[in-house]
Design a protein around this motif. Structure first.
Motif, PDB file in Angstrom:
ATOM      1  N   TYR A  93       0.830  -1.202   0.000  1.00  0.00           N
ATOM      2  CA  TYR A  93       0.000   0.000   0.000  1.00  0.00           C
ATOM      3  C   TYR A  93       0.867   1.256   0.000  1.00  0.00           C
ATOM      4  O   TYR A  93       0.677   2.169  -0.812  1.00  0.00           O
ATOM      5  CB  TYR A  93      -0.931   0.004   1.212  1.00  0.00           C
ATOM      6  N   TRP A 206      -7.921   1.226   1.980  1.00  0.00           N
ATOM      7  CA  TRP A 206      -7.428   0.540   0.789  1.00  0.00           C
ATOM      8  C   TRP A 206      -7.880  -0.917   0.780  1.00  0.00           C
ATOM      9  O   TRP A 206      -8.300  -1.444  -0.259  1.00  0.00           O
ATOM     10  CB  TRP A 206      -5.910   0.650   0.771  1.00  0.00           C
ATOM     11  N   GLU A 209     -11.600  -1.121   0.108  1.00  0.00           N
ATOM     12  CA  GLU A 209     -11.912  -0.856  -1.297  1.00  0.00           C
ATOM     13  C   GLU A 209     -11.585  -2.045  -2.201  1.00  0.00           C
ATOM     14  O   GLU A 209     -11.686  -1.945  -3.421  1.00  0.00           O
ATOM     15  CB  GLU A 209     -11.132   0.373  -1.773  1.00  0.00           C
ATOM     16  N   ASP A 210     -11.179  -3.166  -1.591  1.00  0.00           N
ATOM     17  CA  ASP A 210     -10.868  -4.400  -2.319  1.00  0.00           C
ATOM     18  C   ASP A 210      -9.610  -4.269  -3.167  1.00  0.00           C
ATOM     19  O   ASP A 210      -9.455  -4.934  -4.194  1.00  0.00           O
ATOM     20  CB  ASP A 210     -12.051  -4.818  -3.205  1.00  0.00           C
ATOM     21  N   SER A 211      -8.689  -3.392  -2.712  1.00  0.00           N
ATOM     22  CA  SER A 211      -7.441  -3.188  -3.444  1.00  0.00           C
ATOM     23  C   SER A 211      -6.327  -4.106  -2.969  1.00  0.00           C
ATOM     24  O   SER A 211      -5.330  -4.282  -3.675  1.00  0.00           O
ATOM     25  CB  SER A 211      -6.986  -1.730  -3.302  1.00  0.00           C
ATOM     26  N   SER A 212      -6.479  -4.677  -1.784  1.00  0.00           N
ATOM     27  CA  SER A 212      -5.437  -5.532  -1.240  1.00  0.00           C
ATOM     28  C   SER A 212      -5.457  -6.910  -1.895  1.00  0.00           C
ATOM     29  O   SER A 212      -6.522  -7.525  -2.021  1.00  0.00           O
ATOM     30  CB  SER A 212      -5.631  -5.695   0.274  1.00  0.00           C
TER      31      SER A 212
END
Length: 489
Positions: A93, A206, A209-212
């Motif tokens: 991140y 983050w 937001e389903d970014s990981s």
């Protein structure tokens, strides 16, 4: 175990003298969830900082890629694998967010350390790790470490995988704050800690937001569990004159959750605004320490309930003050709304109905049943009582509905206003002095997260997100009655 005690202080004047986490949060709510239509990004009760409030999987993804960093001292076990994955994810991140925020390249922590606090012959940051049930960032060496023997398993048991991730994201927040220059050697601990809370909130956004690539976080119960973990690391409650008062201060649950929410809502750039002045403005006149001769406990009795209601009448001066009943049948007989025990408000009769045994049980200090370290005590009960009075204030104000999601958040907001007003002593017609004392606000925040009753409408229905409920309460703590009616329409 929570070290918080009850908080309302009550004194009777006589003849010129004065006498003085949680994984199971999923199942412990007392209120129900409203259904409805979105309004706007800021006023939508069914959103979390502009994101939909949804339930779903939270924790390590199936078949997630493993750690990319070596861990010194590791036993190779499951907990260290989880911790290593968390660090790798957090660093991924910051590899993007750091240059975007601070205009420079990101430099990871120099090394990672794992230890078992029950073991010997291990050091972290120059100190023995024996008995060190903790996690931390070592500023001189730019290293990050954790106790795999007790701390991380306990966090995982109370709050799931995401509880471990949350704590390590906070510790990495210290690294980011120092690397960016946001935090310096002379920066007070109170500021350091809340900056790290804020930066961990930015990372958690983050993930939400389903970014990981490694973890998921639902904005419903998943995020509630993260907030429960943040609350569990609040400062212990101390008395004035305690030698530890003011030393190594990290902040109350209200302050730390607020800092986390700043990062989650506004991103890492917002965290640089946290300094002593900002924290002081947020704290205002809210008490931090208990008087030396006070425990802060006020038993929930018919007499104390009347005193709190009388105090509300003095502080808000309604033209038509609500009546008070201790007969639960009166709530059942209110045909226009459903009861919301242990305290209900009947608009047609303008009456607050209290189920005293249930209210007293809610206000009993003890170990939370969910196994977390949330604050418990009398203000879990009194804040619910106050929230029903705030429904009476809304009824008198007119022009607003009392059975909507907006009404639920408006009630939380007005309860925040009432909390601040009660930080100064109020003398009732009966000669009682009512005042908020240190730790009350943490109990209110814990209750808002667990059962949502303080943030519920006239039917006792709340909104899905504990984040949104606490956010509305904070709007009231930092604002006023007019702001609550404008914000939640």
């Amino acid at each position: 175990m929570s070290r918080s005690t009850g908080r309302y202080r009550r004194r009777r004047h006589l003849v010129g003298a004065t006498m003085t986490t949680c994984a199971v949060l999923l199942g412990c709510g007392c209120s129900t969830t409203l259904q409805g239509q979105a309004v706007s990004v800021f006023d939508d009760p069914f959103s979390v900082a502009g994101m939909p409030a949804t339930d779903g999987p939270t924790g390590l993804r199936p078949n997630a890629e493993g750690p990319t960093r070596d861990i010194e001292g590791t036993d190779g076990g499951e907990i260290d694998q989880l911790a290593g994955s968390a660090i790798s994810d957090i660093e991924q991140y910051w590899e993007t967010a750091y240059p975007e925020t601070f205009g420079d390249d990101f430099t990871p922590a120099r090394a990672l350390f794992s230890w078992d606090a029950a073991g010997f012959d291990t050091e972290f940051c120059g100190d023995s790790t024996y008995g060190l049930v903790n996690a931390g960032f070592c500023y001189p060496e730019r290293t990050l470490g954790w106790d795999r023997g007790e701390l991380l398993p306990t966090l995982r048991g109370a709050h799931g995988d995401i509880g471990v991730v949350m704590v390590l994201a906070h510790e990495y927040g210290h690294a980011v704050a120092r690397l960016s220059g946001m935090s310096k050697r002379q920066t007070p601990t109170l500021v350091n800690e809340q900056q790290a809370d804020c930066l961990s909130g930015a990372y958690m956004r983050w993930v939400a937001e389903d970014s990981s690539p490694r973890f998921t976080l639902s904005t419903g119960e998943g995020l509630n569990n993260v907030l429960a973990g943040v609350i569990s690391f609040r400062d212990p409650l101390l008395n004035e004159g305690d030698p530890d008062a003011g030393y190594d201060e990290h902040g109350s649950a209200f302050e730390r959750v607020s800092a986390f929410q700043f990062g989650f809502t506004d991103g890492p750039a917002a965290c640089s605004a946290i300094d002593l002045r900002e924290i002081g403005q947020r704290r205002g006149d809210l008490p931090v320490l208990l008087p030396e001769d006070q425990t802060g406990e006020l038993a929930v009795t018919e007499d104390s309930v009347r005193s709190i209601v009388d105090a509300m009448g003095i502080l808000f001066e309604p033209a038509d003050p609500p009546a008070l009943s201790f007969d639960p049948a009166d709530a059942e007989a209110c045909g226009d709304v459903r009861p919301s025990p242990p305290a209900s408000f009947c608009p047609s009769s303008n009456t607050i109905v209290v189920d005293l045994p249930q209210l007293a049980e809610l206000g009993t200090q003890g170990i939370p049943r969910d196994g977390s370290n949330l604050a418990t005590g009398d203000n879990m009960a009194y804040s619910v009582l106050v929230s029903r009075y705030m429904l009476a204030i809304q009824r008198e104000h007119g022009g607003v509905e009392l059975d909507t999601a907006a009404a639920a958040l408006r009630t939380a907001c007005l309860s925040g206003v009432a909390t601040v007003r009660m930080s100064k002593e109020v003398t009732t017609p009966a000669g009682d002095t009512i005042a908020l004392t240190a730790g009350d606000i943490d109990e209110a925040v814990s209750g808002i997260l667990i059962n949502g009753l303080v943030a519920s409408d006239v039917n006792g229905e709340s909104v899905p997100s504990g984040f949104s409920r606490i956010d509305a309460f904070r709007v009231g703590v930092l604002g006023d009655v007019e702001r609550c009616f404008k914000r939640f329409r």
